[in-house]
Design an enzyme around this catalytic site. Structure first.
Site, PDB file in Angstrom:
ATOM      1  N   ASP A  42      31.629 -29.252  -2.468  1.00  0.00           N
ATOM      2  CA  ASP A  42      32.666 -28.358  -2.982  1.00  0.00           C
ATOM      3  C   ASP A  42      32.168 -27.916  -4.354  1.00  0.00           C
ATOM      4  OD1 ASP A  42      36.308 -28.422  -2.827  1.00  0.00           O
ATOM      5  OD2 ASP A  42      34.899 -26.883  -3.512  1.00  0.00           O
TER       6      ASP A  42
HETATM    7  C1  GLC Z   1      37.223 -24.494  -4.401  1.00  0.00           C
HETATM    8  C2  GLC Z   1      37.785 -25.103  -3.164  1.00  0.00           C
HETATM    9  C3  GLC Z   1      36.979 -24.812  -1.945  1.00  0.00           C
HETATM   10  C4  GLC Z   1      36.345 -23.443  -2.078  1.00  0.00           C
HETATM   11  C5  GLC Z   1      35.338 -23.528  -3.193  1.00  0.00           C
HETATM   12  C6  GLC Z   1      34.635 -22.202  -3.444  1.00  0.00           C
HETATM   13  O1  GLC Z   1      37.458 -25.273  -5.508  1.00  0.00           O
HETATM   14  O2  GLC Z   1      38.103 -26.497  -3.195  1.00  0.00           O
HETATM   15  O3  GLC Z   1      37.864 -24.876  -0.817  1.00  0.00           O
HETATM   16  O4  GLC Z   1      35.725 -23.074  -0.870  1.00  0.00           O
HETATM   17  O5  GLC Z   1      35.901 -24.010  -4.393  1.00  0.00           O
HETATM   18  O6  GLC Z   1      35.511 -21.284  -3.996  1.00  0.00           O
END
Ligand code: GLC
Length: 751
Positions: free
Chosen positions: A232
């Site tokens: 993430d």
């Molecule tokens: C965010 C989310 C994730 C997302 C990523 C990219 O914090 O937790 O679901 O795909 O960052 O934006």
């Protein structure tokens, strides 16, 4: 674009290129290997629409994205209980992704809804892993057959937003295996996602992004995952530990800092270059997979009109008709008297959630406009906003709404959660609708009881306070950019409400099993309710709920008949369940037949019943359909922590078929005599376990002395000593007991 030779590219990459390749460049781009013809990958959010930032755009400007179809969010589409429909959504998202150069769409989100308070529940499917896994698999199939990679997220046990980047989810393995991992497992095994996204949190003290048991032993060695694991965004705390554990791509880019750390670690012999090569190879493999898919599919074609029409159909398929007193709905567009439309949400739709999944819609339908269009001047439509979205009381608006209702023949009130109430990044503190909205509803219903309420909310809200003042309640969740049109279609019966709850609606938040432990402290949250999540808890504790898991009304009615369960071989836990569903009403409609399994007697405590299969059938009035569903070993098994594996114990199982987890229409019982290898007796096995096995009794008898005397123990004494591990029993009763004597005892018992 020509696909490159993976082995050759890997062998020719420099260490610096490898380190850059696995650590991202921007918020949505990877480095690729331009020198060797390997393109960068573009990874953008989903999962309800494509959020494609312009190249070089400020990543903090989340919403400065290219317009895209805003589909209903997962908490809505989950209620469709229709994997094929999710597949259609995935295919449409693939076309829109490719059209703006997106290679991997970051979704689906399959985290289990442990608490209704989680701010991202709008982005997740269900409290049940079978439903979540089946729907997510459909979405991934559609997306990837359209040439775009998925990123099933957030792996794992990321069930709250509060302190999501610090908290450790303290979960026992059986609960992980039975509740928090199976949706990921189903998607990996059924839909072969290009990537899996490791979550922010820790699991039992270890960061998900460097959790070797999770990312390598479970995900790859057990489940056979063959894509790459992406973190993430900002979830990596130790780039070296992450690569070692099986994380392959760190996002977003860290301006080369992480690449330098990896390069240095390899140079210093701290990180084996083979581990880095492994990550590189996995990303290369997925890149090649996507390139060849793109070659096969040809140039992208996105059609936003088709996307919008699909979004409208999906919103109707996902709407759940909770109540419909006096069969108040559907309304007649040409009915007598004025139709009053009350509520700011009719004019200002709440159609999606906040945070990374936020989409700039290609268009946005307001229910008020769509209702007016459907009525087409056949009756007067009068609007009153009723309340302010900021939640501030406004007596004038309330009185205006009550007056409009009092002068109308029928009233539709649009209520819901404003954007400020729920989003990625924080959790709710309550499941109540804003008080100002309930005040308006009370005033409107007092002026005219002929009220239908339409709800727009991502997470579950307490509906009982609404139902007391409305004949009908239609839960539309966050229904996407076409929810306004879908609302009109449903209110006037152009579409049938075809949704069923994917999450229990409790009477009160305090009834929810996570109430006393959510969201924990900054450091840790204890999943003390174990596998009793959602309906598993409410059923086990025989608790009344506002509406049970699987509930949803139609404008018609359905009957169930002819249940047959065949077991080809009682020694193998498999069964074929056959039954017939009939439309016993006057209108067409869709029914979701659900199959629940109960383990009548088990050595471990199991839920009252668990969803194991389902099928959505669309039937014309009077039509019947025979459904056949297969149950396999895992549908009967529980995770046995003593055997460290999935276990089906011999004995009886109930199979129930019905319209919801608490509306079971047909039941049957099957018996399995699955051969079960007995667990070896150990020195930690109890007196009761030793005496309960002939081999144990024989070994004790052969050992003589105090061991043999145990054979004569029964009654009250047995209740006292039955739970004592045999080693402690014998060393207490016979101080001269030696280790070799004990080892001989165990060997003899397990011979
Ligand atoms: C965010 C989310 C994730 C997302 C990523 C990219 O914090 O937790 O679901 O795909 O960052 O934006």
């Amino acid at each position: 674009m020509a696909v490159f030779d993976l082995e050759s590219v890997l062998s020719r990459m420099t260490l610096a290129e490898k380190a850059s390749f696995v650590t991202g460049v921007t918020v949505q781009d990877t480095a690729g290997v331009p020198r060797l013809g390997v393109p960068a990958l573009v990874l953008c959010d989903g999962p309800h629409g494509v959020r494609r930032l312009a190249d070089g755009a400020d990543p903090r400007d989340l919403y400065n994205a290219a317009p895209a179809t805003a589909f209903p969010t997962a908490s809505a589409t989950a209620c469709s209980w229709d994997p094929e429909l999710l597949q259609e959504i995935g295919a449409a998202l693939a076309a829109e992704s490719r059209a703006v150069g997106v290679d991997i769409l970051l979704g689906p989100g399959v985290n289990i809804k442990r608490s209704p308070l989680c701010g991202r529940n709008f982005e997740y499917f269900s409290e049940d892993p079978v439903l979540a896994g089946e729907l997510a698999s459909g979405w991934v199939r559609g997306l990837q057959r359209g040439g775009v990679g998925a990123s099933v997220k957030h792996f794992a046990a990321n069930n709250q937003e509060t302190s999501r980047m610090q908290v450790s989810a303290e979960v026992d393995e059986r609960t992980l295996r039975e509740i928090y991992l199976p949706a990921f497992e189903r998607v990996v095994k059924q839909a072969r996602p290009a990537t899996v996204m490791a979550s922010y949190n820790r699991i039992n003290g270890i960061w998900a992004a460097q959790h070797e048991w999770l990312l390598t032993q479970v995900l790859r060695d057990e489940w056979g995952f063959d894509g790459f694991v992406v973190s993430d965004w900002g979830a990596v705390t130790d780039s070296v530990a992450s690569v070692r554990a099986g994380l392959d791509l760190e996002m977003p880019g860290t301006a080369g800092r992480s690449a330098a750390v990896l390069t240095e670690a390899v140079g210093a012999g701290v990180l084996d270059e083979a581990a880095l090569d492994r990550a590189v190879a996995r990303i290369l493999e997925v890149t090649a997979r996507l390139l060849s898919a793109g070659d096969t599919l040809g140039p992208p074609r996105a059609d936003h009109a088709l996307g919008h029409a699909l979004a409208r159909r999906v919103a109707a398929e996902s709407a759940v008709l909770l109540t419909n007193g006096d069969r108040f709905l559907p309304l007649d567009p040409a009915g007598q008297g004025t139709l009053a439309v009350i509520g700011e949400f009719a004019r200002t739709p709440r159609f999606q959630g906040g945070g990374s999944s936020h989409v700039k819609p290609t268009r946005l339908e307001a229910a008020l406009d769509e209702i007016r269009a459907a009525v087409g001047g056949q009756r007067e439509v009068r609007f009153a906003p009723g309340f302010r979205l900021d939640g501030a009381a406004d007596q004038e608006l309330l009185e205006e709404a009550a007056t409009a209702a009092g002068a109308a023949a029928d009233v539709v009130v649009f209520l819901g959660l404003p954007d400020s109430e729920e989003s990625e990044g924080f959790d709710r503190a309550s499941i109540d609708l804003p008080a100002v909205q309930l005040d308006v509803l009370h005033a409107v219903a007092a002026a005219n009881p002929r009220v239908a309420v339409v709800l727009s909310n991502g997470g579950v809200v307490a509906t009982r306070p609404v139902e007391r003042h409305a004949l009908a309640v239609l839960e539309m969740w966050l229904g996407g950019q076409a929810a306004g049109g879908a609302a009109a279609d449903l209110l006037f019966g152009t579409a049938e409400p075809a949704g069923r709850l994917a999450e229990t609606i409790p009477l009160a938040l305090t009834d929810n099993p996570s109430y006393i432990s959510f969201p924990g402290t900054v450091e840790r949250v204890s999943y003390g309710e174990r596998h009793y999540v959602g309906y598993r808890w409410y059923d086990k504790t025989a608790r009344e709920v506002a509406h049970p898991f699987g509930h949803g009304l139609s404008y018609t009615t359905f009957g169930y008949s002819g249940l047959r369960v065949s077991v080809p071989d009682p020694a193998r836990p498999e069964a074929v369940v056959t039954f017939t569903v009939s439309n016993t009403g006057q209108r067409p409609g869709a029914e979701v037949a659900q199959v629940y399994v109960t383990d009548v007697e088990a050595s471990a405590d199991r839920p009252e019943r668990e969803l194991k299969a389902f099928r959505k059938v669309r039937l014309a009035p009077g039509e019947s359909r025979t459904v056949e569903l297969t149950l396999t070993m895992r549908d009967f098994a529980f995770w046995d922590e003593r055997r460290h594996g999935w276990t089906v114990e011999p004995g009886a199982f109930h199979i129930a078929v019905g319209a919801s987890s608490r509306d079971l229409r047909l039941t049957a019982t099957v018996e399995f005599n699955v051969p079960l290898t007995a667990l070896p007796l150990t020195l930690e096995s109890t007196v009761t376990e030793w005496l309960g096995r002939p081999a144990g009794r024989d070994a004790l008898a052969a050992a003589g002395n105090e061991a043999a005397r145990l054979l004569g123990v029964d009654g009250e004494i047995m209740t006292l000593i039955g739970g004592i591990p045999i080693k402690r029993m014998l060393t207490l009763a016979q101080p001269g007991t030696t280790d070799e004597g004990l080892e001989q005892l165990v060997e003899r018992a397990n011979a």
